[in-house]
Design a protein around this motif. Structure first.
Motif, short mmCIF file in Angstrom:
data_model
loop_
_atom_site.label_atom_id
_atom_site.label_comp_id
_atom_site.label_asym_id
_atom_site.label_seq_id
_atom_site.Cartn_x
_atom_site.Cartn_y
_atom_site.Cartn_z
N THR A 1 0.73 -1.25 -0.18
CA THR A 1 -0.05 0.03 0.07
C THR A 1 0.86 1.41 -0.04
OG1 THR A 1 0.06 0.16 2.39
CG2 THR A 1 -1.72 -1.25 1.31
N ALA A 2 2.18 1.18 0.46
CA ALA A 2 3.02 2.30 0.57
C ALA A 2 2.61 3.16 1.62
CB ALA A 2 2.98 3.11 -0.73
N HIS A 3 1.79 2.70 2.56
CA HIS A 3 1.19 3.49 3.65
C HIS A 3 2.45 3.24 4.80
CE1 HIS A 3 -1.34 5.44 6.49
NE2 HIS A 3 -0.92 4.64 7.32
N PRO A 4 2.86 4.28 5.55
CA PRO A 4 4.01 3.89 6.59
C PRO A 4 3.55 3.16 7.85
CG PRO A 4 3.25 6.47 6.22
CD PRO A 4 2.47 5.68 5.19
N TRP A 5 4.57 2.39 8.12
CA TRP A 5 4.12 1.30 9.17
C TRP A 5 5.70 1.59 10.06
CZ3 TRP A 5 0.90 -2.87 10.53
CH2 TRP A 5 -0.17 -2.71 9.91
N TRP A 6 5.34 1.58 11.22
CA TRP A 6 6.63 1.09 12.30
C TRP A 6 6.97 -0.16 12.42
CZ3 TRP A 6 7.97 5.79 13.73
CH2 TRP A 6 7.33 6.78 13.88
N TRP A 7 8.11 -0.33 12.46
CA TRP A 7 8.99 -1.66 12.48
C TRP A 7 9.84 -1.64 13.63
CZ3 TRP A 7 8.25 -5.37 8.25
CH2 TRP A 7 7.47 -4.96 7.10
N LEU A 8 9.86 -2.85 14.38
CA LEU A 8 10.89 -2.93 15.44
C LEU A 8 12.01 -3.39 14.70
CD1 LEU A 8 8.73 -4.01 18.34
CD2 LEU A 8 9.74 -2.06 18.19
N LEU A 9 13.33 -2.99 15.03
CA LEU A 9 14.38 -3.76 14.57
C LEU A 9 15.22 -4.22 15.89
CD1 LEU A 9 16.67 -3.90 12.25
CD2 LEU A 9 17.81 -1.98 13.13
N TRP A 10 15.23 -5.55 15.62
CA TRP A 10 16.10 -6.41 16.62
C TRP A 10 17.30 -6.86 16.31
CZ3 TRP A 10 12.92 -6.89 20.55
CH2 TRP A 10 11.36 -7.03 20.42
N PRO A 11 18.47 -6.21 17.08
CA PRO A 11 19.85 -6.31 16.74
C PRO A 11 19.97 -7.96 16.19
CG PRO A 11 19.52 -5.79 19.14
CD PRO A 11 18.17 -5.75 18.41
N GLY A 12 21.25 -8.12 15.48
CA GLY A 12 21.54 -9.44 15.37
C GLY A 12 22.37 -10.10 16.72
N GLU A 13 22.17 -11.48 17.01
CA GLU A 13 22.48 -11.67 18.22
C GLU A 13 23.81 -12.17 17.89
OE1 GLU A 13 20.31 -14.27 20.67
OE2 GLU A 13 18.53 -13.66 20.18
N ARG A 14 24.88 -12.11 19.04
CA ARG A 14 26.12 -12.46 18.38
C ARG A 14 26.22 -13.86 19.40
NH1 ARG A 14 27.87 -9.23 14.90
NH2 ARG A 14 27.14 -6.99 15.48
N PHE A 15 26.96 -14.51 18.51
CA PHE A 15 27.02 -16.11 18.89
C PHE A 15 28.59 -16.42 18.90
CE2 PHE A 15 22.98 -17.50 19.06
CZ PHE A 15 22.41 -16.75 17.75
N GLU A 16 29.10 -17.41 19.56
CA GLU A 16 30.40 -17.52 19.75
C GLU A 16 31.27 -17.55 18.45
OE1 GLU A 16 33.23 -20.85 21.67
OE2 GLU A 16 31.31 -20.29 22.83
N ARG A 17 30.82 -18.11 17.32
CA ARG A 17 31.64 -18.22 15.95
C ARG A 17 30.80 -17.55 14.80
NH1 ARG A 17 32.88 -24.43 16.84
NH2 ARG A 17 34.64 -24.12 18.41
N GLU A 18 29.59 -17.21 15.20
CA GLU A 18 28.93 -16.26 13.88
C GLU A 18 27.93 -15.09 14.51
OE1 GLU A 18 25.67 -18.74 12.25
OE2 GLU A 18 26.15 -20.04 13.58
N ALA A 19 27.61 -14.47 13.65
CA ALA A 19 26.61 -13.36 14.01
C ALA A 19 25.24 -13.37 13.14
CB ALA A 19 27.13 -12.00 13.73
N ALA A 20 24.15 -13.44 13.72
CA ALA A 20 22.86 -13.45 13.12
C ALA A 20 22.59 -12.14 12.63
CB ALA A 20 21.76 -13.79 14.24
N GLU A 21 21.82 -12.00 11.49
CA GLU A 21 21.58 -10.80 10.87
C GLU A 21 20.44 -10.18 11.66
OE1 GLU A 21 22.58 -9.04 8.11
OE2 GLU A 21 24.34 -10.62 8.13
#
Length: 117
Positions: free
Chosen positions: A68-88
């Motif tokens: 619709t192109a109507h503006p919406w609010w979105w929550l941005l959850w930071p990527g969690e840091r793991f021992e060997r990888e980082a999630a987006e």
């Protein structure tokens, strides 16, 4: 509080930008807020602010709906840091732009839960 019954979309007709309105709503709920207009982001912080390492933080972004192109609010959850990888980072569609008070309430609740863990 203004009477919004005559105007069903007070956020859209307000002289203030929706990002500014959200920041003010967050501050009214005892949080600190900063706005980055260049990327349409509001950062909310638990009391203590962004410079305090223990302060909880939540990012809310304003983006148009893909259909619709109507503006919406979105929550941005930071990527969690793991021992060997980082999630987006992940984004969660929250509410339309008109629901700024509800977005502020939910953001505050998230920060309260985050600060008690």
């Amino acid at each position: 509080m203004p009477d919004n019954r005559s105007n069903p979309h007070p956020v859209l007709s307000s002289p203030l930008h929706p990002l500014t309105l959200l920041a003010k709503e967050l501050e009214a709920r005892g949080l600190e807020a900063s706005v980055d207009f260049s990327v349409s982001v509001v950062d909310a912080y638990s009391p203590g602010g962004p410079g305090v390492a223990s302060a909880a933080h939540q990012r809310v972004i304003l983006r148009p709906d893909a259909v619709t192109a109507h503006p919406w609010w979105w929550l941005l959850w930071p990527g969690e840091r793991f021992e060997r990888e980082a999630a987006e980072p992940e984004v969660t569609c929250l509410l339309p732009v008109e629901r700024v008070e509800e977005v502020a309430r939910r953001g505050r609740n998230i920060l309260i839960l985050d600060s008690t863990e």
